[in-house]
Enzyme design. Structure first.
Site, PDB file in Angstrom:
ATOM      1  N   ASP A 116       1.240  -0.960   0.301  1.00  0.00           N
ATOM      2  CA  ASP A 116       0.252   0.271   0.483  1.00  0.00           C
ATOM      3  C   ASP A 116       0.427   1.223   0.317  1.00  0.00           C
ATOM      4  O   ASP A 116       2.005   1.088   0.602  1.00  0.00           O
ATOM      5  CB  ASP A 116      -1.164   0.531   1.478  1.00  0.00           C
ATOM      6  N   GLN A 117       0.361   2.182  -0.029  1.00  0.00           N
ATOM      7  CA  GLN A 117       0.820   3.949  -0.254  1.00  0.00           C
ATOM      8  C   GLN A 117       1.776   4.147   1.105  1.00  0.00           C
ATOM      9  O   GLN A 117       2.247   4.326   1.151  1.00  0.00           O
ATOM     10  CB  GLN A 117      -0.464   4.829  -1.294  1.00  0.00           C
TER      11      GLN A 117
END
Ligand code: URA
Length: 250
Positions: A116-117
């Site tokens: 994820d970011q």
């Protein structure tokens, strides 16, 4: 020992991502390429490409016919090839790695799975389709270890439920942690997964009534993120690193 296959210098430059075939030929012709510390203006000169040290327009480069790398992913970067809201992880790689053509018609260097970011830590990248497939195949059960920080203290009941298996809302089969080690702080735990569903760690912690506030991947297989690889930095995987990614004999 077998003698390594030799390859033309212009082809080595092209496959290493220094531009179109025409551009690579021009770089050699104009004397902008050094091989093993010596200028080489012969496009057809033959060299063994694996590990060959070259310098292109002053940029030193180590040649590798296939790319196997690790990146310490910082927060605030998307793993997507076409990021929407955040810069992409590929901007952290030097131009030759972003530009090198994949073998045959396959794409070039790509991340193996996604983080994820806001997730940090160990991310592998390659342009070897068979290697990528092997690393992603659920049947290989290559364990990935995540260092999880939670909003609330982690309870023994939560640890037990993560080990027993939780159902993520749209799935039929429960997912379970292969290992779950609470600590070193009350809000932290190390979670080992052998599959990689979308937002799996965050969804598993939500399913047991907690919430992930920070997530860091520390290991893939027996390969740890090296402590000296700073966030945002990458390096080639060594043969020793690759050996740590082999599944353990059953
Ligand atoms: N699980 C998540 O929720 N996010 C990641 O980035 C990786 C695993």
């Amino acid at each position: 020992p077998s003698t390594p296959a030799l390859e033309r210098l212009d082809n080595i430059l092209y496959t290493q991502g220094f531009g179109t075939r025409r551009l690579c030929a021009g770089l050699i012709e104009r004397g902008l390429v050094q091989v093993q510390g010596r200028p080489c203006t012969d496009q057809a000169a033959l060299f063994p490409p694996e590990g060959l040290p070259i310098t292109v327009q002053g940029q030193p480069w180590q040649c590798h016919p296939r790319a196997y790398l690790m990146l310490n992913k910082p927060a605030g970067y998307e793993c997507s090839q076409r990021p929407s809201a955040w810069p992409g992880i590929y901007t952290l790689l030097p131009a030759p790695l972003r530009q090198r053509p994949g073998p045959g018609k396959t794409p070039g260097v790509q991340a193996i799975g996604r983080l994820d970011q806001d997730t940090t830590g160990l991310l592998l990248l390659s342009d070897d389709g068979a290697f990528i497939h092997r690393m992603n195949a659920p049947r290989q059960h290559i364990p990935k270890v995540y260092q999880v920080t939670c909003a609330d203290p982690v309870t023994p009941e939560q640890v037990q439920r993560l080990l027993d298996g939780v159902t993520l809302h749209d799935d039929l089969r429960p997912v379970r942690a292969a290992a779950c080690q609470p600590g070193p702080q009350a809000h932290t735990l190390a979670l080992t997964l052998t599959e990689g569903k979308y937002h799996q760690v965050k969804r598993m912690l939500a399913a047991v009534g907690n919430r992930v506030t920070a997530l860091h991947r520390s290991h893939i297989g027996r390969l740890p993120l090296p402590p000296d690889l700073a966030p945002g930095h990458w390096r080639w995987l060594t043969p020793q690193d690759l050996a740590q990614l082999q599944p353990l004999p059953a």
